[in-house]
Design a protein around this motif. Structure first.
Motif, PDB file in Angstrom:
ATOM      1  N   PHE A  87       0.823  -1.207   0.000  1.00  0.00           N
ATOM      2  CA  PHE A  87       0.000   0.000   0.000  1.00  0.00           C
ATOM      3  C   PHE A  87       0.856   1.257   0.000  1.00  0.00           C
ATOM      4  O   PHE A  87       2.037   1.234   0.347  1.00  0.00           O
ATOM      5  CB  PHE A  87      -0.987   0.018   1.175  1.00  0.00           C
ATOM      6  N   TYR A  88       0.225   2.330  -0.425  1.00  0.00           N
ATOM      7  CA  TYR A  88       0.849   3.647  -0.385  1.00  0.00           C
ATOM      8  C   TYR A  88      -0.112   4.579   0.323  1.00  0.00           C
ATOM      9  O   TYR A  88      -1.270   4.727  -0.072  1.00  0.00           O
ATOM     10  CB  TYR A  88       1.131   4.153  -1.804  1.00  0.00           C
ATOM     11  N   ARG A  89       0.374   5.198   1.398  1.00  0.00           N
ATOM     12  CA  ARG A  89      -0.451   6.152   2.144  1.00  0.00           C
ATOM     13  C   ARG A  89      -0.078   7.562   1.690  1.00  0.00           C
ATOM     14  O   ARG A  89       1.103   7.931   1.743  1.00  0.00           O
ATOM     15  CB  ARG A  89      -0.203   6.012   3.651  1.00  0.00           C
ATOM     16  N   PHE A  90      -1.065   8.300   1.232  1.00  0.00           N
ATOM     17  CA  PHE A  90      -0.852   9.689   0.833  1.00  0.00           C
ATOM     18  C   PHE A  90      -2.053  10.487   1.300  1.00  0.00           C
ATOM     19  O   PHE A  90      -3.055   9.926   1.747  1.00  0.00           O
ATOM     20  CB  PHE A  90      -0.685   9.797  -0.690  1.00  0.00           C
ATOM     21  N   SER A  91      -1.971  11.823   1.183  1.00  0.00           N
ATOM     22  CA  SER A  91      -3.125  12.618   1.606  1.00  0.00           C
ATOM     23  C   SER A  91      -3.640  13.478   0.465  1.00  0.00           C
ATOM     24  O   SER A  91      -2.927  13.741  -0.508  1.00  0.00           O
ATOM     25  CB  SER A  91      -2.771  13.494   2.810  1.00  0.00           C
ATOM     26  N   ILE A  92      -4.873  13.892   0.605  1.00  0.00           N
ATOM     27  CA  ILE A  92      -5.510  14.772  -0.364  1.00  0.00           C
ATOM     28  C   ILE A  92      -5.417  16.202   0.153  1.00  0.00           C
ATOM     29  O   ILE A  92      -5.721  16.465   1.320  1.00  0.00           O
ATOM     30  CB  ILE A  92      -6.987  14.364  -0.562  1.00  0.00           C
ATOM     31  N   ALA A  93      -4.976  17.113  -0.733  1.00  0.00           N
ATOM     32  CA  ALA A  93      -4.944  18.531  -0.361  1.00  0.00           C
ATOM     33  C   ALA A  93      -6.349  19.093  -0.577  1.00  0.00           C
ATOM     34  O   ALA A  93      -6.809  19.220  -1.710  1.00  0.00           O
ATOM     35  CB  ALA A  93      -3.921  19.276  -1.200  1.00  0.00           C
ATOM     36  N   TRP A  94      -6.982  19.408   0.530  1.00  0.00           N
ATOM     37  CA  TRP A  94      -8.372  19.897   0.534  1.00  0.00           C
ATOM     38  C   TRP A  94      -8.540  21.047  -0.468  1.00  0.00           C
ATOM     39  O   TRP A  94      -9.479  21.090  -1.260  1.00  0.00           O
ATOM     40  CB  TRP A  94      -8.690  20.302   1.972  1.00  0.00           C
ATOM     41  N   VAL A 130      -5.779   6.468   2.111  1.00  0.00           N
ATOM     42  CA  VAL A 130      -5.953   7.904   1.866  1.00  0.00           C
ATOM     43  C   VAL A 130      -6.222   8.681   3.153  1.00  0.00           C
ATOM     44  O   VAL A 130      -7.199   8.413   3.866  1.00  0.00           O
ATOM     45  CB  VAL A 130      -7.109   8.142   0.873  1.00  0.00           C
ATOM     46  N   THR A 131      -5.335   9.636   3.437  1.00  0.00           N
ATOM     47  CA  THR A 131      -5.569  10.557   4.547  1.00  0.00           C
ATOM     48  C   THR A 131      -6.388  11.737   4.009  1.00  0.00           C
ATOM     49  O   THR A 131      -5.985  12.394   3.050  1.00  0.00           O
ATOM     50  CB  THR A 131      -4.237  11.105   5.106  1.00  0.00           C
ATOM     51  N   ILE A 132      -7.514  11.992   4.611  1.00  0.00           N
ATOM     52  CA  ILE A 132      -8.386  13.070   4.138  1.00  0.00           C
ATOM     53  C   ILE A 132      -7.847  14.432   4.584  1.00  0.00           C
ATOM     54  O   ILE A 132      -7.886  15.398   3.841  1.00  0.00           O
ATOM     55  CB  ILE A 132      -9.830  12.843   4.657  1.00  0.00           C
ATOM     56  N   TYR A 133      -7.317  14.490   5.781  1.00  0.00           N
ATOM     57  CA  TYR A 133      -6.781  15.761   6.295  1.00  0.00           C
ATOM     58  C   TYR A 133      -5.410  15.565   6.931  1.00  0.00           C
ATOM     59  O   TYR A 133      -5.284  14.953   7.993  1.00  0.00           O
ATOM     60  CB  TYR A 133      -7.741  16.376   7.320  1.00  0.00           C
ATOM     61  N   LEU A 175      -8.289   7.479   6.239  1.00  0.00           N
ATOM     62  CA  LEU A 175      -7.846   8.070   7.494  1.00  0.00           C
ATOM     63  C   LEU A 175      -8.422   9.475   7.534  1.00  0.00           C
ATOM     64  O   LEU A 175      -8.192  10.266   6.619  1.00  0.00           O
ATOM     65  CB  LEU A 175      -6.313   8.110   7.529  1.00  0.00           C
ATOM     66  N   THR A 176      -9.203   9.773   8.549  1.00  0.00           N
ATOM     67  CA  THR A 176      -9.894  11.068   8.580  1.00  0.00           C
ATOM     68  C   THR A 176      -8.928  12.226   8.806  1.00  0.00           C
ATOM     69  O   THR A 176      -8.793  13.113   7.982  1.00  0.00           O
ATOM     70  CB  THR A 176     -10.961  11.087   9.691  1.00  0.00           C
TER      71      THR A 176
END
Ligand SMILES: *[C@@H]1O[C@H](CO)[C@@H](O)[C@H](O)[C@H]1NC(C)=O
Ligand SMILES: *[C@@H]1O[C@H](CO)[C@@H](O)[C@H](O)[C@H]1NC(C)=O
Ligand SMILES: *[C@@H]1O[C@H](CO)[C@@H](O)[C@H](O)[C@H]1NC(C)=O
Ligand SMILES: *[C@@H]1O[C@H](CO)[C@@H](O)[C@H](O)[C@H]1NC(C)=O
Ligand SMILES: *[C@@H]1O[C@H](CO)[C@@H](O)[C@H](O)[C@H]1NC(C)=O
Length: 470
Positions: A87-94, A130-133, A175-176
């Motif tokens: 897996f790859y954990r990354f985040s979304i830029a709001w 996916v980290t949302i924030y 991930l919230t």
């Protein structure tokens, strides 16, 4: 005798072959949008709090380009693939998707960026986590008060719902919010992170109160509107470093318990047990009263809020780094209201203390106290200078994974994955010198050239053999 021989033979083969990683155990690497993407104002992205914070300070280093992952994401996925990661954990830029943070302005180019990324990962059989924030709040939402504004819960809910609508068909693990402790203490309490507020007596607790309701809102939205169709899992990422008591005196043991409640329980209690830890309720109420407040500086949850937050986790995301030590300290004098006085313990500062077993104790503690359905180590790693032969990083990751596998194999704690921080050297919230990557990023090159360090080669061996040499 035969039994004994078999046993010895087993021990020898096992140690020769290293420690076997269970087939179901997921191995990954982590990153965060602000730390790698750059492209801070490209293709319709709005400014985030961190963009503005560093620009306003005229900081010598900022996230404008970072690793330039906004353009180089295909190369990053190729690296994740070559590393053999599950897996790859990354985040979304709001603010890439919602430039002002609100639904009135939706940026299609931002949406496409993450859709392409997620689909490319899936095509390579890599699970997107996916980290949302991950800290990069849209500037506009910050100006409305950020985590001090109770209405943040609704802004975050709108954003989370949009993200689920867009990507839930492809994403199993959500991930919230990343590291509430760092957000509230670093950003709103001690002010060494954006937005740089020094509200260590009360803002820090208001931040936690709003943040947990925002987390719960995102969880409830997924639960009610998306779970049936997509059956994914949603969790909160809590950072917690285990601490040993300096001695076994009852006072130091009490300091250890209090540290656990104020660092971990602050977040985990409301989510897994309902309400703040009792020791926080009691101590902050007691000190607030002596300080002359009309009510506790720790906001009180209504029963409705307790019920809303309680149980909002499908798995426990744990970021964990160095294990430390704590000891008893005399009751801090009444004066300046502060989290640091409310906790009222002494953190021992010993740079040579090294106790990787703490990760095993940590997940055991979480397992026993909070009974999460599973635990995912969402971050663990080590900072070094700019070196390619990073043996120190390899030994730390090996030692922590070794102890973690003991928790899984011997203690039967359901830890279902481990993620190294970080995939590559990136912008460590103000500095490019603090390097955590298993891949080097050349920040002097306009190309932001990526080069594998020894640790990446080592980790690749681990994923290939699914064995940890110990
Ligand atoms: C910002 O920093 C640059 C160089 O670091 C300097 O030349 C410039 O004068 C600074 N601007 C302000 C407004 O401080
Ligand atoms: C405290 O007691 C435990 C269990 O007996 C032991 O493993 C540990 O080493 C002791 N710690 C100290 C600091 O003496
Ligand atoms: C939280 O939920 C659990 C499980 O449903 C329940 O046993 C517990 O009483 C709740 N906590 C509070 C404070 O309501
Ligand atoms: C740019 O990066 C790629 C991939 O990392 C590398 O192959 C290439 O040589 C680099 N070019 C320059 C000019 O550094
Ligand atoms: C990876 O495994 C190969 C083959 O066993 C070995 O030769 C190499 O030294 C290992 N590399 C690292 C960095 O551990």
């Amino acid at each position: 005798m035969l039994k004994w021989l078999v046993c010895v033979a087993f021990l020898i083969t096992n140690s020769l072959a290293g420690k076997k990683i269970p087939d179901t155990f997921l191995l990954g690497a982590s990153s965060a949008a602000f730390q790698i993407e750059g492209g801070w104002n490209e293709d319709g992205k709005g400014p985030s709090l961190w963009d503005t914070y560093l620009h306003d300070k005229n900081a010598s280093e900022n996230g404008d380009i970072a690793c330039d992952s906004y353009h180089k994401w295909r190369e990053d996925i190729a690296n994740v693939k070559s590393l053999g990661l599950d897996f790859y954990r990354f985040s979304i830029a709001w603010s890439r998707i919602l430039p002002s943070g609100t639904l009135n302005n939706i940026n299609q180019e931002g949406i496409d960026y993450y859709l392409n990324l997620i689909k490319a990962l899936k095509a390579e059989n890599i699970e997107p986590v996916v980290t949302i924030y991950h800290w990069d709040m849209p500037q506009h939402v910050h100006e409305l008060g950020g985590f001090l504004n109770p209405q943040f819960v609704d802004y975050f809910g709108d954003y989370a719902r949009l993200v689920f609508e867009l990507y839930a068909p492809y994403v199993k693990y959500w991930l919230t919010i990343n590291e509430p402790f760092m957000i509230c203490l670093g950003g709103y309490g001690l002010g060494f992170m954006a937005p740089g507020l020094n509200l260590i007596g009360d803002g820090v607790y208001q931040c936690g109160y709003v943040l947990l309701k925002a987390h719960a809102k995102a969880y409830r939205i997924y639960d009610e509107e998306f779970r049936e169709k997509y059956n994914g899992q949603v969790g909160l990422v809590i950072n917690f470093d285990w601490a040993e008591p300096l001695t076994n005196s009852s006072q130091d043991l009490e300091a250890q318990r209090r540290y656990q409640e104020f660092a971990l329980g602050w977040w985990a209690n409301p989510v897994y047990l309902g309400n703040w830890p009792q020791v926080m309720i009691d101590r902050i109420a007691y000190r607030s009263k002596l300080e002359g407040f009309s009510r506790s500086r720790l906001p009180e949850f209504t029963q409705e809020e307790i019920d809303y937050i309680n149980g909002t986790s499908d798995f426990f995301g744990l970021n964990t780094y160095n294990v430390g030590q704590v000891k008893y300290g005399p009751e801090p004098t009444i004066g300046l209201p502060a989290y640091t006085s409310d906790i009222g313990i002494v953190v021992v500062n010993d740079p040579d203390y090294y106790h990787p077993r703490g990760i095993r104790d940590s997940v055991n503690h979480i397992h026993k106290k909070y009974r999460p359905r599973g635990i995912l180590i969402t971050e663990n790693g080590k900072m070094t200078g700019d070196i390619l032969d990073d043996q120190g990083r390899i030994s730390l990751i090996r030692d922590y994974m070794d102890n973690l596998l003991d928790a899984v194999l011997e203690d039967r704690v359901n830890v279902f994955g481990y993620s190294v921080w970080s995939l590559m050297d990136n912008f460590e919230w103000g500095s490019y010198e603090k390097r955590f990557g298993i891949i080097r990023t050349d920040f002097d090159s306009p190309n932001r050239t990526r080069t594998w360090k020894q640790s990446a080669k080592w980790y690749q061996n681990v994923t290939a053999t699914r064995t940890l040499d110990v």
